[in-house]
Motif scaffolding. Sequence first.
Motif, PDB file in Angstrom:
ATOM      1  N   VAL A 180      -3.987  -2.875  -5.499  1.00  0.00           N
ATOM      2  CA  VAL A 180      -3.424  -4.221  -5.674  1.00  0.00           C
ATOM      3  C   VAL A 180      -2.627  -4.634  -4.440  1.00  0.00           C
ATOM      4  O   VAL A 180      -2.741  -5.773  -3.969  1.00  0.00           O
ATOM      5  CB  VAL A 180      -2.560  -4.266  -6.954  1.00  0.00           C
ATOM      6  CG1 VAL A 180      -1.762  -5.560  -7.008  1.00  0.00           C
ATOM      7  CG2 VAL A 180      -3.418  -4.111  -8.181  1.00  0.00           C
ATOM      8  N   ALA A 181      -1.829  -3.710  -3.909  1.00  0.00           N
ATOM      9  CA  ALA A 181      -1.041  -4.043  -2.709  1.00  0.00           C
ATOM     10  C   ALA A 181      -1.943  -4.361  -1.524  1.00  0.00           C
ATOM     11  O   ALA A 181      -1.662  -5.294  -0.751  1.00  0.00           O
ATOM     12  CB  ALA A 181      -0.101  -2.890  -2.371  1.00  0.00           C
ATOM     13  N   SER A 182      -3.041  -3.631  -1.381  1.00  0.00           N
ATOM     14  CA  SER A 182      -3.961  -3.896  -0.265  1.00  0.00           C
ATOM     15  C   SER A 182      -4.631  -5.253  -0.410  1.00  0.00           C
ATOM     16  O   SER A 182      -4.733  -6.010   0.560  1.00  0.00           O
ATOM     17  CB  SER A 182      -5.036  -2.810  -0.206  1.00  0.00           C
ATOM     18  OG  SER A 182      -4.476  -1.572   0.067  1.00  0.00           O
ATOM     19  N   ILE A 183      -5.063  -5.569  -1.609  1.00  0.00           N
ATOM     20  CA  ILE A 183      -5.757  -6.839  -1.824  1.00  0.00           C
ATOM     21  C   ILE A 183      -4.806  -8.020  -1.666  1.00  0.00           C
ATOM     22  O   ILE A 183      -5.128  -9.023  -1.018  1.00  0.00           O
ATOM     23  CB  ILE A 183      -6.444  -6.838  -3.201  1.00  0.00           C
ATOM     24  CG1 ILE A 183      -7.582  -5.822  -3.205  1.00  0.00           C
ATOM     25  CG2 ILE A 183      -6.953  -8.221  -3.560  1.00  0.00           C
ATOM     26  CD1 ILE A 183      -8.154  -5.541  -4.566  1.00  0.00           C
ATOM     27  N   VAL A 184      -3.617  -7.912  -2.226  1.00  0.00           N
ATOM     28  CA  VAL A 184      -2.641  -9.008  -2.105  1.00  0.00           C
ATOM     29  C   VAL A 184      -2.213  -9.182  -0.648  1.00  0.00           C
ATOM     30  O   VAL A 184      -2.120 -10.317  -0.148  1.00  0.00           O
ATOM     31  CB  VAL A 184      -1.423  -8.740  -3.019  1.00  0.00           C
ATOM     32  CG1 VAL A 184      -0.295  -9.695  -2.712  1.00  0.00           C
ATOM     33  CG2 VAL A 184      -1.832  -8.853  -4.474  1.00  0.00           C
ATOM     34  N   THR A 185      -1.966  -8.083   0.042  1.00  0.00           N
ATOM     35  CA  THR A 185      -1.574  -8.170   1.451  1.00  0.00           C
ATOM     36  C   THR A 185      -2.692  -8.758   2.305  1.00  0.00           C
ATOM     37  O   THR A 185      -2.430  -9.572   3.206  1.00  0.00           O
ATOM     38  CB  THR A 185      -1.177  -6.784   1.974  1.00  0.00           C
ATOM     39  OG1 THR A 185      -0.173  -6.236   1.129  1.00  0.00           O
ATOM     40  CG2 THR A 185      -0.658  -6.866   3.388  1.00  0.00           C
ATOM     41  N   ALA A 186      -3.930  -8.379   2.033  1.00  0.00           N
ATOM     42  CA  ALA A 186      -5.051  -8.953   2.778  1.00  0.00           C
ATOM     43  C   ALA A 186      -5.168 -10.454   2.518  1.00  0.00           C
ATOM     44  O   ALA A 186      -5.427 -11.230   3.435  1.00  0.00           O
ATOM     45  CB  ALA A 186      -6.346  -8.246   2.401  1.00  0.00           C
ATOM     46  N   GLY A 187      -4.954 -10.850   1.273  1.00  0.00           N
ATOM     47  CA  GLY A 187      -4.996 -12.282   0.955  1.00  0.00           C
ATOM     48  C   GLY A 187      -3.903 -13.065   1.644  1.00  0.00           C
ATOM     49  O   GLY A 187      -4.139 -14.151   2.177  1.00  0.00           O
ATOM     50  N   LEU A 188      -2.693 -12.513   1.644  1.00  0.00           N
ATOM     51  CA  LEU A 188      -1.593 -13.191   2.344  1.00  0.00           C
ATOM     52  C   LEU A 188      -1.846 -13.243   3.847  1.00  0.00           C
ATOM     53  O   LEU A 188      -1.570 -14.257   4.499  1.00  0.00           O
ATOM     54  CB  LEU A 188      -0.277 -12.473   2.065  1.00  0.00           C
ATOM     55  CG  LEU A 188       0.313 -12.664   0.679  1.00  0.00           C
ATOM     56  CD1 LEU A 188       1.530 -11.765   0.486  1.00  0.00           C
ATOM     57  CD2 LEU A 188       0.694 -14.109   0.467  1.00  0.00           C
ATOM     58  N   CYS A 189      -2.376 -12.158   4.390  1.00  0.00           N
ATOM     59  CA  CYS A 189      -2.627 -12.097   5.839  1.00  0.00           C
ATOM     60  C   CYS A 189      -3.646 -13.155   6.259  1.00  0.00           C
ATOM     61  O   CYS A 189      -3.414 -13.887   7.219  1.00  0.00           O
ATOM     62  CB  CYS A 189      -3.118 -10.708   6.205  1.00  0.00           C
ATOM     63  SG  CYS A 189      -3.467 -10.477   7.942  1.00  0.00           S
ATOM     64  N   ILE A 204      -9.674  -4.646   7.471  1.00  0.00           N
ATOM     65  CA  ILE A 204      -9.241  -3.245   7.540  1.00  0.00           C
ATOM     66  C   ILE A 204      -8.477  -2.868   6.278  1.00  0.00           C
ATOM     67  O   ILE A 204      -8.675  -1.783   5.722  1.00  0.00           O
ATOM     68  CB  ILE A 204      -8.385  -3.012   8.803  1.00  0.00           C
ATOM     69  CG1 ILE A 204      -9.272  -3.037  10.037  1.00  0.00           C
ATOM     70  CG2 ILE A 204      -7.632  -1.682   8.725  1.00  0.00           C
ATOM     71  CD1 ILE A 204      -8.507  -3.016  11.345  1.00  0.00           C
ATOM     72  N   LEU A 205      -7.618  -3.754   5.804  1.00  0.00           N
ATOM     73  CA  LEU A 205      -6.855  -3.466   4.587  1.00  0.00           C
ATOM     74  C   LEU A 205      -7.760  -3.313   3.375  1.00  0.00           C
ATOM     75  O   LEU A 205      -7.493  -2.507   2.481  1.00  0.00           O
ATOM     76  CB  LEU A 205      -5.828  -4.570   4.327  1.00  0.00           C
ATOM     77  CG  LEU A 205      -4.590  -4.538   5.188  1.00  0.00           C
ATOM     78  CD1 LEU A 205      -3.755  -5.786   4.950  1.00  0.00           C
ATOM     79  CD2 LEU A 205      -3.777  -3.303   4.895  1.00  0.00           C
ATOM     80  N   ILE A 206      -8.837  -4.058   3.334  1.00  0.00           N
ATOM     81  CA  ILE A 206      -9.722  -4.000   2.162  1.00  0.00           C
ATOM     82  C   ILE A 206     -10.734  -2.862   2.281  1.00  0.00           C
ATOM     83  O   ILE A 206     -10.910  -2.080   1.354  1.00  0.00           O
ATOM     84  CB  ILE A 206     -10.443  -5.347   1.976  1.00  0.00           C
ATOM     85  CG1 ILE A 206      -9.431  -6.414   1.568  1.00  0.00           C
ATOM     86  CG2 ILE A 206     -11.525  -5.230   0.909  1.00  0.00           C
ATOM     87  CD1 ILE A 206     -10.011  -7.803   1.497  1.00  0.00           C
TER      88      ILE A 206
END
Length: 92
Positions: free
Chosen positions: A9-18, A75-77
């Motif tokens: 969840v943290a990776s997906i949310v961070t990728a979306g924000l990025c 990369i995050l995803i």
Amino acid sequence: MDSLSIVAVASIVTAGLCISIGSIGPALGEGKALTQALSAIAQQPDETNTITRTLFVGMAMVESTAIYCFVVAMILIFANPFWNYFLSKAGG
């Protein structure tokens, strides 16, 4: 919720924000640069070639920020370095 789900969840949310913040900023900057360039061309039509060349170089530099954000989001995803650690912990 286990630690693997939290990392996902943290990776997906961070990728979306990025990608969202990283694409909004360059889009606004490119719009402002284009507006200023068109205004300058309207005021000085003889300098169109110089203004256009400078505009394209500037837009390429601004667009590179969005491309970097896209790469970081991918990369995050798809290549998150924490995945291997948590998958090894979850697998045994």
